[in-house]
Design a protein around this motif. Structure first.
Motif, PDB file in Angstrom:
ATOM      1  N   GLY A   9      41.110  44.511  38.231  1.00  8.81           N
ATOM      2  CA  GLY A   9      42.696  44.314  38.565  1.00  8.81           C
ATOM      3  C   GLY A   9      43.380  43.390  37.547  1.00  8.81           C
ATOM      4  N   ASP A  10      44.399  42.810  38.238  1.00  7.83           N
ATOM      5  CA  ASP A  10      45.182  41.952  37.389  1.00  7.83           C
ATOM      6  C   ASP A  10      45.115  40.410  38.120  1.00  7.83           C
ATOM      7  N   ALA A  11      44.703  39.414  37.575  1.00  9.06           N
ATOM      8  CA  ALA A  11      44.388  38.417  38.561  1.00  9.06           C
ATOM      9  C   ALA A  11      45.999  37.407  38.576  1.00  9.06           C
ATOM     10  N   LYS A  17      44.819  37.651  51.804  1.00  6.04           N
ATOM     11  CA  LYS A  17      45.836  36.767  52.578  1.00  6.04           C
ATOM     12  C   LYS A  17      45.622  35.233  52.353  1.00  6.04           C
ATOM     13  N   GLY A  18      46.583  34.666  52.648  1.00  4.24           N
ATOM     14  CA  GLY A  18      46.427  33.065  52.547  1.00  4.24           C
ATOM     15  C   GLY A  18      46.897  32.400  51.407  1.00  4.24           C
ATOM     16  N   VAL A  19      46.896  31.216  50.972  1.00  9.22           N
ATOM     17  CA  VAL A  19      47.029  30.589  49.866  1.00  9.22           C
ATOM     18  C   VAL A  19      46.210  30.833  48.749  1.00  9.22           C
ATOM     19  N   LYS A  20      46.620  31.217  47.567  1.00  5.12           N
ATOM     20  CA  LYS A  20      45.766  31.502  46.508  1.00  5.12           C
ATOM     21  C   LYS A  20      46.276  30.509  45.245  1.00  5.12           C
ATOM     22  N   ILE A  21      45.256  30.188  44.540  1.00  2.00           N
ATOM     23  CA  ILE A  21      45.370  29.422  43.367  1.00  2.00           C
ATOM     24  C   ILE A  21      44.986  30.458  42.221  1.00  2.00           C
ATOM     25  N   ILE A  22      45.753  30.676  41.223  1.00  2.00           N
ATOM     26  CA  ILE A  22      45.327  31.433  40.014  1.00  2.00           C
ATOM     27  C   ILE A  22      45.028  30.318  39.142  1.00  2.00           C
ATOM     28  N   ALA A  23      43.827  30.419  38.575  1.00  2.00           N
ATOM     29  CA  ALA A  23      43.234  29.486  37.426  1.00  2.00           C
ATOM     30  C   ALA A  23      43.061  30.162  36.253  1.00  2.00           C
ATOM     31  N   HIS A  24      43.340  29.278  35.033  1.00  2.00           N
ATOM     32  CA  HIS A  24      43.083  29.991  33.845  1.00  2.00           C
ATOM     33  C   HIS A  24      42.780  28.679  32.910  1.00  2.00           C
ATOM     34  N   VAL A  25      42.464  28.775  31.746  1.00  2.00           N
ATOM     35  CA  VAL A  25      42.132  27.953  30.875  1.00  2.00           C
ATOM     36  C   VAL A  25      42.884  27.652  29.684  1.00  2.00           C
ATOM     37  N   PRO A 123      40.605  35.254  35.852  1.00  2.00           N
ATOM     38  CA  PRO A 123      40.188  36.176  34.796  1.00  2.00           C
ATOM     39  C   PRO A 123      38.733  35.535  34.551  1.00  2.00           C
ATOM     40  N   ARG A 124      37.983  36.081  33.338  1.00  2.00           N
ATOM     41  CA  ARG A 124      36.800  35.453  33.089  1.00  2.00           C
ATOM     42  C   ARG A 124      37.313  34.104  32.183  1.00  2.00           C
ATOM     43  N   ILE A 125      37.549  32.982  32.866  1.00  2.00           N
ATOM     44  CA  ILE A 125      37.965  31.824  32.128  1.00  2.00           C
ATOM     45  C   ILE A 125      37.216  31.367  31.181  1.00  2.00           C
ATOM     46  N   GLY A 126      37.736  30.931  29.990  1.00  2.00           N
ATOM     47  CA  GLY A 126      37.052  30.179  28.840  1.00  2.00           C
ATOM     48  C   GLY A 126      36.293  31.299  28.069  1.00  2.00           C
ATOM     49  N   CYS A 127      36.554  32.671  28.277  1.00  2.26           N
ATOM     50  CA  CYS A 127      35.860  33.650  27.609  1.00  2.26           C
ATOM     51  C   CYS A 127      36.509  34.667  26.895  1.00  2.26           C
ATOM     52  N   GLY A 128      37.894  34.485  26.653  1.00  2.44           N
ATOM     53  CA  GLY A 128      38.650  35.153  25.681  1.00  2.44           C
ATOM     54  C   GLY A 128      38.871  34.417  24.626  1.00  2.44           C
ATOM     55  N   LEU A 129      40.134  33.835  24.165  1.00  2.84           N
ATOM     56  CA  LEU A 129      40.452  33.273  23.241  1.00  2.84           C
ATOM     57  C   LEU A 129      39.492  32.036  22.959  1.00  2.84           C
ATOM     58  N   ALA A 130      39.113  31.414  23.943  1.00  3.75           N
ATOM     59  CA  ALA A 130      38.102  30.133  23.983  1.00  3.75           C
ATOM     60  C   ALA A 130      36.962  30.461  23.241  1.00  3.75           C
ATOM     61  N   GLY A 131      36.553  31.590  23.262  1.00  3.28           N
ATOM     62  CA  GLY A 131      35.207  31.739  22.810  1.00  3.28           C
ATOM     63  C   GLY A 131      34.000  31.591  23.585  1.00  3.28           C
ATOM     64  N   GLY A 132      34.160  31.309  24.750  1.00  4.04           N
ATOM     65  CA  GLY A 132      32.856  31.049  25.814  1.00  4.04           C
ATOM     66  C   GLY A 132      32.139  32.288  26.052  1.00  4.04           C
ATOM     67  N   THR A 133      30.915  31.976  26.602  1.00  5.47           N
ATOM     68  CA  THR A 133      30.200  33.073  27.249  1.00  5.47           C
ATOM     69  C   THR A 133      30.202  32.911  28.632  1.00  5.47           C
ATOM     70  N   VAL A 154      36.984  37.020  40.738  1.00  4.10           N
ATOM     71  CA  VAL A 154      37.008  37.043  39.028  1.00  4.10           C
ATOM     72  C   VAL A 154      37.726  38.832  38.925  1.00  4.10           C
ATOM     73  N   TYR A 155      38.821  38.865  38.257  1.00  9.21           N
ATOM     74  CA  TYR A 155      39.405  39.798  37.828  1.00  9.21           C
ATOM     75  C   TYR A 155      38.971  40.297  36.495  1.00  9.21           C
ATOM     76  N   ASP A 156      38.514  41.523  36.325  1.00 11.35           N
ATOM     77  CA  ASP A 156      38.323  42.064  35.016  1.00 11.35           C
ATOM     78  C   ASP A 156      39.490  43.261  34.865  1.00 11.35           C
TER      79      ASP A 156
END
Length: 159
Positions: A9-11, A17-25, A123-133, A154-156
């Motif tokens: 899905g889409d992060a 339900k409830g309070v949500k924090i969407i995190a990204h790097v 999403p899988r933070i740090g693993c896209g443009l940042a180049g992490g694993t 975690v959303y793929d």
């Protein structure tokens, strides 16, 4: 078992339900224009505006590797701008990802999530443009968030 829920899905449209924090790097250069941040900006202008102002005024604030900025975008929704990459290009010093910075930013994210009683979505933070694993990032999430009782999804992206 990491204690992290994985979904397709889409992060930027977090489940539950409830309070949500969407995190990204994000990077430490003030650049916002590629990757997951584009999806964030399509939904809410505030995180980009806040990030750019935070970077612009960095001489007078905590902007830098390992920092975290929390931007409320709805009554129960926040976006966490985590500074976890040095620059934007892979070069002689390797990929831009900085695991120790992601770790520090995740600790700040955990404090905020507990303060708000929020779940964390990313999403899988740090693993896209940042180049992490993911094999290096996932244990940081498990240690900093899951171990403190914070629900993490975690959303793929499904294509």
């Amino acid at each position: 078992m990491s204690g992290i829920a994985y979904v397709r899905g889409d992060a930027t449209m977090p489940l539950g339900k409830g309070v949500k924090i969407i995190a990204h790097v994000s990077n430490d250069l003030g650049g916002w224009g590629k990757g997951f941040v584009l999806a964030v900006s399509r939904r809410w202008p505030e995180p980009e505006v806040a990030y750019r102002a935070w970077h612009r005024d960095r001489a007078h604030n905590d902007f830098g590797l390992g920092a975290a900025q929390f931007v409320q975008v709805g009554p129960y929704t926040w976006v966490a701008n985590l500074i976890g990459q040095r620059g934007i290009r892979t070069g002689s010093k390797g990929a831009p990802v900085r695991y120790e910075a992601i770790d520090s930013a995740l600790a700040r994210l955990a404090d905020k999530a507990l303060e708000l009683g929020a779940s964390v979505h990313m999403p899988r933070i740090g693993c896209g443009l940042a180049g992490g694993t993911w094999s290096r990032v996932e244990p940081l999430i498990a240690e900093r968030l899951v171990r403190r009782g914070i629900a993490v999804t975690v959303y793929d992206h499904g294509d």
